[in-house]
Write an enzyme that holds these catalytic residues in place. Structure first.
Site, short mmCIF file in Angstrom:
data_model
loop_
_atom_site.label_atom_id
_atom_site.label_comp_id
_atom_site.label_asym_id
_atom_site.label_seq_id
_atom_site.Cartn_x
_atom_site.Cartn_y
_atom_site.Cartn_z
N CYS A 10 -8.13 9.27 7.99
CA CYS A 10 -7.79 9.55 6.60
C CYS A 10 -8.60 8.70 5.64
O CYS A 10 -9.06 7.61 5.96
CB CYS A 10 -6.30 9.29 6.37
N ASP A 129 5.19 7.25 8.09
CA ASP A 129 4.42 6.14 7.57
C ASP A 129 5.36 5.00 7.22
O ASP A 129 6.59 5.18 7.17
CB ASP A 129 3.65 6.62 6.31
O1 LIG Z 1 -4.97 6.40 1.89
C1 LIG Z 1 -4.49 6.06 0.82
O2 LIG Z 1 -5.06 5.30 0.01
C2 LIG Z 1 -3.15 6.58 0.39
C3 LIG Z 1 -2.66 6.26 -0.87
C4 LIG Z 1 -1.41 6.75 -1.26
C5 LIG Z 1 -0.67 7.57 -0.43
C6 LIG Z 1 -1.14 7.90 0.84
C7 LIG Z 1 -2.38 7.40 1.25
N1 LIG Z 1 -2.86 7.69 2.51
C8 LIG Z 1 -2.12 8.58 3.33
C9 LIG Z 1 -2.43 8.57 4.77
O3 LIG Z 1 -2.23 9.57 5.44
C10 LIG Z 1 -2.82 7.26 5.42
O4 LIG Z 1 -3.66 7.54 6.51
C11 LIG Z 1 -1.53 6.61 5.91
O5 LIG Z 1 -0.78 6.21 4.78
C12 LIG Z 1 -1.80 5.42 6.82
O6 LIG Z 1 -2.59 4.49 6.15
P1 LIG Z 1 -2.97 3.10 6.92
O7 LIG Z 1 -1.67 2.38 7.12
O8 LIG Z 1 -3.90 2.43 5.96
O9 LIG Z 1 -3.62 3.46 8.22
#
Ligand SMILES: O=C(O)c1ccccc1NCC(=O)[C@H](O)[C@H](O)COP(=O)(O)O
Length: 215
Positions: A10, A129
């Site tokens: 992502c 999440d």
């Molecule tokens: O990626 C972002 O910046 C984000 C911002 C606000 C809402 C969702 C967002 N990402 C969504 C996703 O699917 C991410 O991959 C997920 O939240 C996991 O993120 P991480 O913990 O950094 O791997």
């Protein structure tokens, strides 16, 4: 239990991110249409990134409490997109674009995921999440034991995953897919091709271990 754990990388923002994810075997890439995110992309940039995808690798459009015009502009520009609603959207708001969608659940003690799943009965799956400020992309793990048995739709495990914890995550949760953003970055918002490769290799290692244990 799926035969192999699907992978979503992502928050890609550059062609090299897309190429690295595809090369490493990702099944989907996430395109963030949430302006406060350091991974946010414009519709035009997202269209160009999605155009690099080979068949059977899915572009996922990520929204947080977006208005219909923003979502429709993305859908008009990028064919074949799976929607991911990561804010406070209700089921009607998710359904009205007539596109398949994932709904994110921000997990914390006391959260009733089974009730949530029943309310979003048309979701293709649920992105589980951590419950963080800023809705997501925080690189924070949640307590996977909060996930109850009996979720009848595909679970996309997310939140603070990386190459060093994803094997344990898959062994414990047995998700349909795993999703990662921070854990494959060299700094916030900057994807690292080697980290993407390590993450995908670790997912394959987890699948191999489970297959061997169940043989
Ligand atoms: O990626 C972002 O910046 C984000 C911002 C606000 C809402 C969702 C967002 N990402 C969504 C996703 O699917 C991410 O991959 C997920 O939240 C996991 O993120 P991480 O913990 O950094 O791997």
């Amino acid at each position: 239990m799926t035969d192999r754990t699907r992978i979503k990388i992502c928050g890609v923002t550059k062609p090299a991110d897309v190429d690295a994810a595809v090369e490493a075997g990702a099944d989907a890439i996430g395109l963030v249409f949430y302006p406060p995110s350091p991974r946010a992309v414009s519709v035009a940039a997202a269209r160009a990134l999605a155009a690099r995808l080979p068949p059977f690798v899915t572009p996922v459009g990520l929204f947080v409490n977006a208005d219909d015009e923003q979502i429709d502009a993305v859908l008009d520009s990028i064919p074949g997109m799976l929607l991911q609603f990561h804010g406070d959207e209700d089921a009607a708001e998710c359904e009205r674009h007539l596109h398949p969608y994932l709904k994110a659940a921000r997990m914390q003690p006391g959260f009733d995921l089974l009730d949530f799943a029943a309310r979003f009965s048309t979701a293709r799956g649920f992105v589980l999440d951590a419950h963080v400020e800023g809705y997501g992309g925080a690189g924070e793990v949640f307590d996977w034991s909060l996930i109850p048995p009996g979720v009848q739709r595909p679970v996309v495990l997310s939140g603070g995953l990386h190459a060093a914890n994803v094997i344990r995550a898959i062994e414990q949760v047995r998700p349909w897919a795993v999703d990662v953003s921070s854990g494959v970055e060299s700094s916030r918002g900057v994807k690292d091709a080697a980290a993407i490769r390590r993450f995908c290799d670790a997912v394959r290692e987890a699948d191999a271990r489970l297959a061997a244990a169940e043989a």
